[in-house]
Design a protein around this motif. Structure first.
Motif, PDB file in Angstrom:
ATOM      1  N   MET A  83       6.598   5.854  -9.184  1.00  0.00           N
ATOM      2  CA  MET A  83       5.365   6.599  -9.426  1.00  0.00           C
ATOM      3  C   MET A  83       4.239   5.685  -9.883  1.00  0.00           C
ATOM      4  N   HIS A  84       4.571   4.703 -10.679  1.00  0.00           N
ATOM      5  CA  HIS A  84       3.551   3.814 -11.218  1.00  0.00           C
ATOM      6  C   HIS A  84       2.851   3.043 -10.098  1.00  0.00           C
ATOM      7  N   ALA A  85       3.637   2.516  -9.148  1.00  0.00           N
ATOM      8  CA  ALA A  85       3.039   1.762  -8.043  1.00  0.00           C
ATOM      9  C   ALA A  85       2.101   2.645  -7.229  1.00  0.00           C
ATOM     10  N   SER A  86       2.527   3.868  -6.952  1.00  0.00           N
ATOM     11  CA  SER A  86       1.694   4.779  -6.173  1.00  0.00           C
ATOM     12  C   SER A  86       0.413   5.134  -6.919  1.00  0.00           C
ATOM     13  N   THR A 132      -8.040  13.726   2.722  1.00  0.00           N
ATOM     14  CA  THR A 132      -6.672  14.071   2.327  1.00  0.00           C
ATOM     15  C   THR A 132      -6.367  13.374   1.016  1.00  0.00           C
ATOM     16  N   ILE A 133      -6.064  14.136  -0.021  1.00  0.00           N
ATOM     17  CA  ILE A 133      -5.803  13.568  -1.344  1.00  0.00           C
ATOM     18  C   ILE A 133      -4.348  13.803  -1.721  1.00  0.00           C
ATOM     19  N   ALA A 134      -3.663  12.737  -2.126  1.00  0.00           N
ATOM     20  CA  ALA A 134      -2.291  12.862  -2.609  1.00  0.00           C
ATOM     21  C   ALA A 134      -2.345  13.179  -4.108  1.00  0.00           C
ATOM     22  N   VAL A 135      -2.059  14.415  -4.454  1.00  0.00           N
ATOM     23  CA  VAL A 135      -2.070  14.838  -5.854  1.00  0.00           C
ATOM     24  C   VAL A 135      -0.892  14.174  -6.557  1.00  0.00           C
ATOM     25  N   PRO A 136      -1.110  13.498  -7.700  1.00  0.00           N
ATOM     26  CA  PRO A 136       0.004  12.799  -8.348  1.00  0.00           C
ATOM     27  C   PRO A 136       1.163  13.740  -8.693  1.00  0.00           C
ATOM     28  N   ALA A 173       0.850  -1.181   0.000  1.00  0.00           N
ATOM     29  CA  ALA A 173       0.000   0.000   0.000  1.00  0.00           C
ATOM     30  C   ALA A 173       0.886   1.231   0.000  1.00  0.00           C
ATOM     31  N   VAL A 174       0.331   2.362  -0.416  1.00  0.00           N
ATOM     32  CA  VAL A 174       1.015   3.640  -0.282  1.00  0.00           C
ATOM     33  C   VAL A 174       0.080   4.581   0.456  1.00  0.00           C
ATOM     34  N   ILE A 175       0.625   5.307   1.430  1.00  0.00           N
ATOM     35  CA  ILE A 175      -0.189   6.159   2.285  1.00  0.00           C
ATOM     36  C   ILE A 175       0.581   7.447   2.559  1.00  0.00           C
ATOM     37  N   SER A 176      -0.094   8.582   2.371  1.00  0.00           N
ATOM     38  CA  SER A 176       0.544   9.892   2.539  1.00  0.00           C
ATOM     39  C   SER A 176       0.288  10.440   3.932  1.00  0.00           C
ATOM     40  N   PRO A 177       1.101  11.411   4.380  1.00  0.00           N
ATOM     41  CA  PRO A 177       0.847  12.033   5.673  1.00  0.00           C
ATOM     42  C   PRO A 177      -0.577  12.574   5.752  1.00  0.00           C
ATOM     43  N   GLY A 178      -1.227  12.300   6.882  1.00  0.00           N
ATOM     44  CA  GLY A 178      -2.595  12.740   7.075  1.00  0.00           C
ATOM     45  C   GLY A 178      -3.631  11.727   6.666  1.00  0.00           C
ATOM     46  N   GLN A 179      -3.239  10.693   5.930  1.00  0.00           N
ATOM     47  CA  GLN A 179      -4.195   9.686   5.474  1.00  0.00           C
ATOM     48  C   GLN A 179      -4.266   8.518   6.453  1.00  0.00           C
ATOM     49  N   THR A 180      -5.399   7.830   6.438  1.00  0.00           N
ATOM     50  CA  THR A 180      -5.584   6.608   7.219  1.00  0.00           C
ATOM     51  C   THR A 180      -6.128   5.529   6.296  1.00  0.00           C
ATOM     52  N   MET A 181      -5.985   4.277   6.721  1.00  0.00           N
ATOM     53  CA  MET A 181      -6.380   3.158   5.871  1.00  0.00           C
ATOM     54  C   MET A 181      -6.766   1.977   6.739  1.00  0.00           C
ATOM     55  N   ASP A 182      -7.813   1.266   6.328  1.00  0.00           N
ATOM     56  CA  ASP A 182      -8.233   0.034   6.993  1.00  0.00           C
ATOM     57  C   ASP A 182      -7.900  -1.140   6.086  1.00  0.00           C
ATOM     58  N   ILE A 183      -7.200  -2.141   6.655  1.00  0.00           N
ATOM     59  CA  ILE A 183      -6.654  -3.246   5.872  1.00  0.00           C
ATOM     60  C   ILE A 183      -6.991  -4.565   6.558  1.00  0.00           C
ATOM     61  N   ILE A 184      -7.552  -5.490   5.801  1.00  0.00           N
ATOM     62  CA  ILE A 184      -7.793  -6.847   6.296  1.00  0.00           C
ATOM     63  C   ILE A 184      -6.616  -7.733   5.898  1.00  0.00           C
ATOM     64  N   PHE A 230      -2.071   2.134  -7.377  1.00  0.00           N
ATOM     65  CA  PHE A 230      -2.733   1.781  -6.117  1.00  0.00           C
ATOM     66  C   PHE A 230      -3.894   2.737  -5.850  1.00  0.00           C
ATOM     67  N   SER A 231      -3.646   4.035  -5.976  1.00  0.00           N
ATOM     68  CA  SER A 231      -4.676   5.032  -5.674  1.00  0.00           C
ATOM     69  C   SER A 231      -5.847   4.927  -6.639  1.00  0.00           C
ATOM     70  N   LYS A 232      -5.578   4.575  -7.887  1.00  0.00           N
ATOM     71  CA  LYS A 232      -6.648   4.462  -8.880  1.00  0.00           C
ATOM     72  C   LYS A 232      -7.655   3.373  -8.536  1.00  0.00           C
ATOM     73  N   ARG A 233      -7.259   2.421  -7.734  1.00  0.00           N
ATOM     74  CA  ARG A 233      -8.144   1.289  -7.412  1.00  0.00           C
ATOM     75  C   ARG A 233      -9.134   1.618  -6.289  1.00  0.00           C
TER      76      ARG A 233
END
Length: 596
Positions: free
Chosen positions: A340-343, A516-520, A272-283, A346-349
């Motif tokens: 950049m491609h991995a980031s 919080t959105i990570a602008v590409p 996963a990729v996560i930017s400052p300020g973002q949160t994520m829930d993962i199983i 991931f976000s596109k999904r």
């Protein structure tokens, strides 16, 4: 405020903040985002909306000694913990200015919605969870204190409901952070004074520990116990100051189910990729042979990647009953530092769950379109006396405006009609259109205009806001955070935004709901929201150095036509900047190139 009055306010989730340090310090809070600066914070936490379940939790924010990387360092911390304690609530409980309907008074950013709480006094916050469900977070919002004053907030489903996925066997909060061996506040004051760039951190951390790849850190490496065959919910927070981070668990698939307190359509990923300020829930399914497996996190940075050390922070998943003769955990795959491609992929999904219980409400008819450029700039200094290129200082901007913090907070000035604190001429579009992602750009955009400008929005307007990263000096994947609102991310792409072609590919069916959105990198992001939360709201980059340099905009959302659609009055005990002398937050000398 005394405890009796606080109890009377229930079922509100109430925070009582008391400033008790002996030196002259002021405090502010922001939640999901939240907490204090240099003082004591008392949080009265209800695990439900019923008074019978009322629970008293005390937060003490004070200097605390921690040993990391072989050295002891005294830093601000909550209850002697780094990160701070996790708060547990249910959707429908009251807490923070998460979205804080009609009530910006408790949002907390210094110089924007409140002044600091003076030493020897106190302040009670009231907060309401309205739509969040999942993982969010809190942190300090004054200077660089959030580097050590932060923690997670777990928002369980509303009482009587459940998750939109099978209930996990157990959950773990995983918070990513950074560590500086030097005194961070001394560094902050030095860089503010000289205008030079901030020092890179000495380590990344998982739950306050760098992990066994760093000196003097092996014995304290964070560990998580798994039972084979069980399912775990990882509540991931990026509390780092300076970088987006990749995250992975060796030999385990990550099933992403939530972002920023909203559910997603589940999707599987190796990392996963996560930017400052973002949160994520993962199983995570504990479906591997009993053993040891590294959790690892490393930086995602495109510019300056070759200059950065490739620091990796680690923790260890330890299966119950594993063979203790295994001493070296398996290591996960992490994308390269500048992948950049991995980031991007991931976000596109990410797509909203968009179910009957968790519907989407994307604005389709737009009343107002905004286009904000995000740039790294330079500031002119008297006699070329600063510490950046050719005696300049570091700066950043939105639409070529570098924000200057006022000495009276904007909310107090707006509500009290105090003149000469801010102007209402923040531009909806950049002053000049050019090829934003080319190396050939007007040299005058090195130097932004300095100002305390706001943008006025009418109540309930449907807004489309496009962020455009520029190549001025250098680009970045800016994590832009909007207070007071969640927004739908309807599109993103590389290069320059095309207002004719790109909207044809917008996702208006199930776009992710984020705050919080990570602008590409050298790209754009389009988001939509309804301006239905009146008040003063901060928009800023969550890379702390960019925020410090001025990558900030302020929305003032006007009141609606009724009391129920208007901003509530301030609490009687609200500290007023106009009642005390507080110097401007921008304490350095910078020349405005448009004022010469």
């Amino acid at each position: 405020m005394d405890l009796h009055r606080a109890l009377q306010l229930l079922p509100l989730f109430t925070c009582f903040l008391s400033c008790s340090l002996p030196w002259q310090a002021y405090s502010t809070t922001h939640f999901h985002d939240f907490v204090t600066f240099n003082n004591s914070l008392y949080v009265y936490n209800s695990s439900s909306c019923e008074l019978t379940d009322f629970l008293l939790t005390i937060f003490q924010v004070a200097p605390t000694s921690f040993t990391r990387l072989c050295e002891a360092r005294e830093v601000l911390a909550i209850n002697g913990q780094l990160p701070g304690p996790t708060l547990y609530v249910h959707r429908g409980d009251n807490l923070h200015g998460l979205l804080n309907p009609r009530n910006p008074w408790f949002d907390g950013p210094e110089s924007i919605t409140m002044c600091g709480v003076p030493p020897g006094s106190n302040f009670t916050h009231q907060f309401h969870f309205t739509a969040e469900e999942g993982t969010i977070w809190y942190h300090a919002h004054s200077d660089w204190t959030r580097w050590s004053v932060y923690g997670a907030v777990v928002v369980y489903p509303r009482l009587g409901t459940t998750y939109p996925f099978p209930k996990p066997y157990k959950e773990y909060v995983v918070i990513l952070g950074e560590w500086w061996s030097a005194n961070v506040m001394d560094m902050y004051q030095e860089k503010i004074s000289t205008g030079a760039d901030f020092n890179k951190s000495d380590a990344y951390m998982i739950n306050g520990q760098p992990g066994d790849r760093y000196e003097c850190s092996e014995s304290e490496t964070t560990r998580f116990l798994f039972k084979q065959g069980k399912t775990y919910l990882i509540r991931l927070v990026n509390g780092a100051m300076t970088n987006a981070l990749f995250f992975a668990i060796a030999n385990h698939t990550l099933r992403i189910v939530g972002r920023d307190g909203s559910y997603l359509k589940p999707f599987d990923s190796e990392s996963a990729v996560i930017s400052p300020g973002q949160t994520m829930d993962i199983i995570v399914h504990a479906n591997q042979p009993k053993g040891l497996y590294y959790i690892a996190s490393s930086a995602y940075i495109v510019d300056d990647a070759l200059e950065l050390y490739n620091n990796i922070t680690t923790a260890i998943v330890e299966y119950d009953g594993h063979n203790t003769s295994q001493t070296t955990p398996s290591f996960p795959y992490l994308p390269s530092i500048n992948d950049m491609h991995a980031s991007y992929e991931f976000s596109k999904r990410e797509r909203s769950l968009a179910s009957e219980d968790h519907p989407v409400d994307v604005p389709l008819d737009i009343d107002r379109r905004l286009f904000f450029t995000l740039s790294i700039n330079l500031g002119l200094c008297p006699n070329n006396s600063c510490g950046n290129i050719n005696g300049t200082r570091s700066a950043s901007s939105v639409n070529n405006i570098s924000f200057v913090s006022p000495s009276i907070d904007i909310l107090e000035a707006y509500y009290g009609n105090i003149k000469n604190v801010y102007t209402t001429d923040f531009p909806s579009f950049p002053p000049v259109l050019f090829n934003f992602t080319s190396d050939d750009y007007p040299s005058e955009f090195y130097y932004p205009e300095m100002g305390t400008k706001v943008l006025m929005l009418n109540y309930n307007e449907s807004i489309e806001l496009v962020f455009q990263a520029t190549s001025i000096l250098r680009s970045d994947a800016h994590p832009m955070h909007l207070h007071g609102y969640d927004f739908y991310v309807v599109g993103r792409g590389y290069g320059n935004f095309d207002p004719e072609k790109d909207p044809l590919n917008y996702n208006l069916v199930d776009p992710p709901l984020e705050n919080t959105i990570a602008v590409p990198y050298l790209g754009w992001s389009a988001l939509r929201f309804r301006a239905n939360n009146p008040g003063v709201w901060l928009l800023h980059c969550h890379f702390e150095r960019h925020f410090t340099w001025g990558m900030t905009a302020i929305f003032i959302v006007k009141d609606g036509p009724t009391n129920e659609t208007s901003m509530v009055p301030p609490p009687s005990y609200m500290p007023k900047c106009s009642d005390k002398i507080i110097g401007p937050q921008t304490t350095y000398d910078m020349l405005d190139p448009f004022d010469k």
